[in-house]
Write a protein that holds these residues in place. Structure first.
Motif, PDB file in Angstrom:
ATOM      1  N   ILE A 287       0.834  -1.202   0.000  1.00  0.00           N
ATOM      2  CA  ILE A 287       0.000   0.000   0.000  1.00  0.00           C
ATOM      3  C   ILE A 287       0.870   1.253   0.000  1.00  0.00           C
ATOM      4  O   ILE A 287       0.579   2.238  -0.699  1.00  0.00           O
ATOM      5  CB  ILE A 287      -0.952  -0.019   1.207  1.00  0.00           C
ATOM      6  N   GLY A 288       1.952   1.238   0.754  1.00  0.00           N
ATOM      7  CA  GLY A 288       2.863   2.380   0.768  1.00  0.00           C
ATOM      8  C   GLY A 288       3.521   2.605  -0.583  1.00  0.00           C
ATOM      9  O   GLY A 288       3.655   3.751  -1.035  1.00  0.00           O
ATOM     10  N   GLU A 289       3.927   1.524  -1.228  1.00  0.00           N
ATOM     11  CA  GLU A 289       4.544   1.625  -2.552  1.00  0.00           C
ATOM     12  C   GLU A 289       3.572   2.225  -3.563  1.00  0.00           C
ATOM     13  O   GLU A 289       3.917   3.157  -4.309  1.00  0.00           O
ATOM     14  CB  GLU A 289       4.990   0.233  -3.022  1.00  0.00           C
ATOM     15  N   LEU A 290       2.346   1.692  -3.588  1.00  0.00           N
ATOM     16  CA  LEU A 290       1.357   2.188  -4.540  1.00  0.00           C
ATOM     17  C   LEU A 290       0.988   3.640  -4.249  1.00  0.00           C
ATOM     18  O   LEU A 290       0.806   4.448  -5.172  1.00  0.00           O
ATOM     19  CB  LEU A 290       0.108   1.308  -4.496  1.00  0.00           C
ATOM     20  N   SER A 291       0.881   3.976  -2.975  1.00  0.00           N
ATOM     21  CA  SER A 291       0.533   5.355  -2.599  1.00  0.00           C
ATOM     22  C   SER A 291       1.633   6.331  -2.997  1.00  0.00           C
ATOM     23  O   SER A 291       1.356   7.479  -3.385  1.00  0.00           O
ATOM     24  CB  SER A 291       0.287   5.447  -1.087  1.00  0.00           C
ATOM     25  N   THR A 292       2.888   5.904  -2.909  1.00  0.00           N
ATOM     26  CA  THR A 292       4.009   6.771  -3.238  1.00  0.00           C
ATOM     27  C   THR A 292       4.114   7.017  -4.737  1.00  0.00           C
ATOM     28  O   THR A 292       4.368   8.145  -5.185  1.00  0.00           O
ATOM     29  CB  THR A 292       5.332   6.158  -2.721  1.00  0.00           C
ATOM     30  N   ILE A 293       3.886   5.965  -5.529  1.00  0.00           N
ATOM     31  CA  ILE A 293       4.141   6.053  -6.963  1.00  0.00           C
ATOM     32  C   ILE A 293       2.922   6.486  -7.768  1.00  0.00           C
ATOM     33  O   ILE A 293       3.043   7.231  -8.749  1.00  0.00           O
ATOM     34  CB  ILE A 293       4.654   4.694  -7.493  1.00  0.00           C
ATOM     35  N   SER A 294       1.731   6.036  -7.352  1.00  0.00           N
ATOM     36  CA  SER A 294       0.541   6.219  -8.179  1.00  0.00           C
ATOM     37  C   SER A 294      -0.449   7.219  -7.573  1.00  0.00           C
ATOM     38  O   SER A 294      -1.021   6.977  -6.509  1.00  0.00           O
ATOM     39  CB  SER A 294      -0.168   4.870  -8.380  1.00  0.00           C
ATOM     40  N   SER A 295      -0.659   8.321  -8.268  1.00  0.00           N
ATOM     41  CA  SER A 295      -1.656   9.299  -7.817  1.00  0.00           C
ATOM     42  C   SER A 295      -3.066   8.724  -7.943  1.00  0.00           C
ATOM     43  O   SER A 295      -3.950   9.059  -7.152  1.00  0.00           O
ATOM     44  CB  SER A 295      -1.540  10.590  -8.625  1.00  0.00           C
TER      45      SER A 295
END
Length: 316
Positions: free
Chosen positions: A209-217
């Motif tokens: 979830i952190g990875e997706l939140s960081t990379i994908s608006s």
């Protein structure tokens, strides 16, 4: 990170977002004058749920530990939560009761051979098993052929194992493969939200979830909506690079692989007599003639794809 504070934030944002969706008319309340909030006020929820405004305010601030199931059920009824949302609320309450633990990395549960035999016996349906983090952990040949763009994506892990959420939000090609990409993104985020409620201490899930939140608006926007989904079924339109457009019916079924982990079996099939059935049969035929490549033999690193989205050619 303060896990308790983070958990309270999840509860606060979820309850506030559901309250904002219920109008006074839907709740059976009289309306008069201008309102500063789009949905119900906290005091209105409290009255309808049969609790004090002070008590409900504390609940919406995340103080859910020790709340009885009867009171939670009353709040869920007042906010008109559906079955999945109600389950999620109770999961949040359950997770708040134990003492705070350090997030752990759950061991993957191996799929028993009998499950793989079951998958391989389905020759005219795409079938795969995924865990709550959206990792595809077992599949049949037609699933690998149908979802070839997912299996071949640079977003797979070191063992070549696809993750549907990573593919959707980190591979630009997903917007070509999933014709209704926004619907797929909404559903996938809602499934991850439900898993986060069940397993708030799963470190790998939190990292995803952190990875997706960081990379994908796009993921950040969907995650902020606090939508929840546990069951997953319907009609999905895909564009496949070998056979073109497909309109398929899909159904996800609970698969009890172990007492601890949540898995589901997802099936894709086509309506008999349609062009999509002919194209799915063609994919099945192609899959039957190709060698099986085990996931461990595919040395992809996890991460966003460098592929560019091509224009979808017209379908004959």
């Amino acid at each position: 990170m303060d896990d308790r504070r983070d958990h309270r934030t999840e509860i606060r944002d979820f309850l506030a977002s559901r309250r904002a969706k219920i109008t006074p008319e839907q709740a059976g309340l009289p309306t008069s004058g201008r309102r500063r909030v789009p949905g119900l006020r906290r005091e209105e929820v409290a009255v309808l749920a049969g609790v004090s405004t002070e008590w409900y305010t504390r609940l919406e601030k995340g103080h859910i530990s020790g709340v009885s199931e009867d009171v939670l059920a009353a709040v869920a009824h007042t906010l008109q939560l559906d079955e999945d949302e109600r389950t999620y609320l109770f999961d949040l309450a359950r997770a708040a009761r134990p003492a705070t633990r350090t997030p752990s990395r759950r061991k993957d549960v191996a799929v028993p051979p009998r499950i793989q035999w079951l998958l391989d016996s389905m020759t005219l349906s795409s079938a795969f098993v995924r865990n709550g983090r959206q990792d595809v952990i077992a599949s049949n040949p037609l699933a690998r052929a149908l979802h070839a763009p997912v299996f071949e994506s640079a977003t797979t892990d070191k063992r070549g194992r696809p993750n549907i959420a990573r593919y959707i939000f980190l591979d630009p090609g997903s917007q070509q493969f999933f014709v209704d990409w926004e619907a797929a993104a909404i559903a996938t985020t809602a499934l991850l939200r439900a898993e986060a409620g069940r397993e708030p201490q799963d470190r790998a899930l939190r990292e995803l979830i952190g990875e997706l939140s960081t990379i994908s608006s796009e993921f950040r926007s969907q995650w902020a909506a606090h939508d929840v989904r546990i069951r997953h079924d319907g009609v999905k339109r895909l564009w496949h690079p070998e056979v073109g457009d497909l309109e398929l019916t899909y159904q996800s079924l609970d698969l009890p692989v172990s007492h601890r982990a949540i898995h589901d079996l997802t099936l894709y099939t086509a309506e008999p007599g349609t062009t999509s059935e002919d194209r799915l049969k063609l994919l099945a035929s192609l899959a039957a003639t190709r060698p099986v490549i085990e996931p461990a033999d595919q040395p992809h690193e996890a991460g966003p794809s460098s592929r560019t989205t091509e224009n979808r050619p017209p379908t004959s």
